[in-house]
Design a protein around this motif. Structure first.
Motif, PDB file in Angstrom:
ATOM      1  N   LEU A   1       0.845  -1.196   0.000  1.00  0.00           N
ATOM      2  CA  LEU A   1       0.000   0.000   0.000  1.00  0.00           C
ATOM      3  C   LEU A   1       0.878   1.243   0.000  1.00  0.00           C
ATOM      4  O   LEU A   1       2.034   1.200   0.431  1.00  0.00           O
ATOM      5  CB  LEU A   1      -0.918  -0.018   1.219  1.00  0.00           C
ATOM      6  N   PRO A   2       0.344   2.381  -0.437  1.00  0.00           N
ATOM      7  CA  PRO A   2       1.144   3.601  -0.429  1.00  0.00           C
ATOM      8  C   PRO A   2       1.440   4.064   1.004  1.00  0.00           C
ATOM      9  O   PRO A   2       0.678   3.760   1.932  1.00  0.00           O
ATOM     10  CB  PRO A   2       0.276   4.623  -1.153  1.00  0.00           C
ATOM     11  N   PRO A   3       2.534   4.782   1.186  1.00  0.00           N
ATOM     12  CA  PRO A   3       2.834   5.324   2.524  1.00  0.00           C
ATOM     13  C   PRO A   3       1.704   6.230   2.993  1.00  0.00           C
ATOM     14  O   PRO A   3       1.019   6.872   2.193  1.00  0.00           O
ATOM     15  CB  PRO A   3       4.119   6.134   2.314  1.00  0.00           C
ATOM     16  N   SER A   4       1.513   6.269   4.308  1.00  0.00           N
ATOM     17  CA  SER A   4       0.503   7.151   4.890  1.00  0.00           C
ATOM     18  C   SER A   4       0.999   7.649   6.239  1.00  0.00           C
ATOM     19  O   SER A   4       1.985   7.145   6.778  1.00  0.00           O
ATOM     20  CB  SER A   4      -0.844   6.436   5.034  1.00  0.00           C
ATOM     21  N   SER A   5       0.305   8.648   6.759  1.00  0.00           N
ATOM     22  CA  SER A   5       0.686   9.242   8.047  1.00  0.00           C
ATOM     23  C   SER A   5      -0.520   9.275   8.965  1.00  0.00           C
ATOM     24  O   SER A   5      -1.651   9.492   8.525  1.00  0.00           O
ATOM     25  CB  SER A   5       1.189  10.672   7.860  1.00  0.00           C
ATOM     26  N   TYR A   6      -0.265   9.085  10.260  1.00  0.00           N
ATOM     27  CA  TYR A   6      -1.295   9.214  11.285  1.00  0.00           C
ATOM     28  C   TYR A   6      -1.291  10.660  11.780  1.00  0.00           C
ATOM     29  O   TYR A   6      -0.322  11.395  11.589  1.00  0.00           O
ATOM     30  CB  TYR A   6      -1.023   8.240  12.431  1.00  0.00           C
ATOM     31  N   PRO A   7      -2.381  11.083  12.426  1.00  0.00           N
ATOM     32  CA  PRO A   7      -2.456  12.476  12.906  1.00  0.00           C
ATOM     33  C   PRO A   7      -1.287  12.884  13.808  1.00  0.00           C
ATOM     34  O   PRO A   7      -0.898  14.052  13.818  1.00  0.00           O
ATOM     35  CB  PRO A   7      -3.786  12.521  13.672  1.00  0.00           C
ATOM     36  N   ASN A   8      -0.680  11.936  14.518  1.00  0.00           N
ATOM     37  CA  ASN A   8       0.446  12.280  15.403  1.00  0.00           C
ATOM     38  C   ASN A   8       1.764  12.409  14.648  1.00  0.00           C
ATOM     39  O   ASN A   8       2.803  12.675  15.248  1.00  0.00           O
ATOM     40  CB  ASN A   8       0.584  11.256  16.533  1.00  0.00           C
ATOM     41  N   GLY A   9       1.751  12.187  13.320  1.00  0.00           N
ATOM     42  CA  GLY A   9       2.958  12.319  12.507  1.00  0.00           C
ATOM     43  C   GLY A   9       3.653  11.009  12.205  1.00  0.00           C
ATOM     44  O   GLY A   9       4.589  10.975  11.397  1.00  0.00           O
ATOM     45  N   ASP A  10       3.234   9.915  12.825  1.00  0.00           N
ATOM     46  CA  ASP A  10       3.843   8.610  12.531  1.00  0.00           C
ATOM     47  C   ASP A  10       3.586   8.250  11.073  1.00  0.00           C
ATOM     48  O   ASP A  10       2.453   8.317  10.593  1.00  0.00           O
ATOM     49  CB  ASP A  10       3.260   7.512  13.423  1.00  0.00           C
ATOM     50  N   GLN A  11       4.667   7.852  10.374  1.00  0.00           N
ATOM     51  CA  GLN A  11       4.557   7.443   8.985  1.00  0.00           C
ATOM     52  C   GLN A  11       4.636   5.923   8.907  1.00  0.00           C
ATOM     53  O   GLN A  11       5.451   5.299   9.591  1.00  0.00           O
ATOM     54  CB  GLN A  11       5.686   8.059   8.164  1.00  0.00           C
TER      55      GLN A  11
END
Length: 159
Positions: free
Chosen positions: A86-96
């Motif tokens: 899957l493509p990279p994504s980020s969580y609201p806390n900035g974790d990639q």
């Protein structure tokens, strides 16, 4: 969704940098050919049952665990449907993060579908001809799980 301890331990070392994880997704069907969906607590959206493998955990075993933990349904894995980066994504806390997702077709064998942890707001069986709004990826997973093709799908050339 509670973050597994092994990820919290890794995040202490790498901060918010990209973390490669193995995801598992289940297209769980019952004898009425309905699909099991969860309404996620973090987004409020309906979704297939999914999770993250623990270190050393076998994918099919991990998915059966996730299904029971989230829905109280006991299931068996029938086949691997697809393997997809899957493509990279980020969580609201900035974790990639970036997931290698393994999708399996599963069959429910017992248990009443119900909210069984704090990751879901609702759990229910949906008729295949009356599904709620799902992501494009999840729609493809369901279509592929219902296909008579026995071989798992995977990307064979870079796009």
């Amino acid at each position: 969704m509670p973050t597994p301890k092994f990820i919290l331990d890794l995040r202490e070392k790498i901060g918010h940098d990209l973390l490669w994880l193995t995801g598992i997704t289940g297209v769980v069907l019952n004898d009425a050919d309905e699909v099991l969906l969860v309404r996620r607590a973090d987004t409020g959206r309906w979704s297939l049952v999914a999770g993250i493998l623990e270190p050393g955990e076998q994918p099919a075993v991990g998915l059966v665990r996730e299904i029971e933990e989230e829905t109280a349904v006991q299931a068996v894995v029938e086949r691997l449907v697809s393997v997809e980066s899957l493509p990279p994504s980020s969580y609201p806390n900035g974790d990639q993060v970036q997931f290698l997702d393994l999708c399996f077709q599963c069959r429910a064998v017992s248990g009443d579908a119900q909210v069984n942890d704090d990751e879901s707001l609702d759990v229910r069986w949906w008729p295949l001809n009356d599904l709620p709004e799902l992501s494009d990826r999840e729609q493809v997973y369901i279509k592929n799980a219902l296909s008579p093709a026995a071989q798992p799908l995977y990307v064979t050339a870079a796009d």
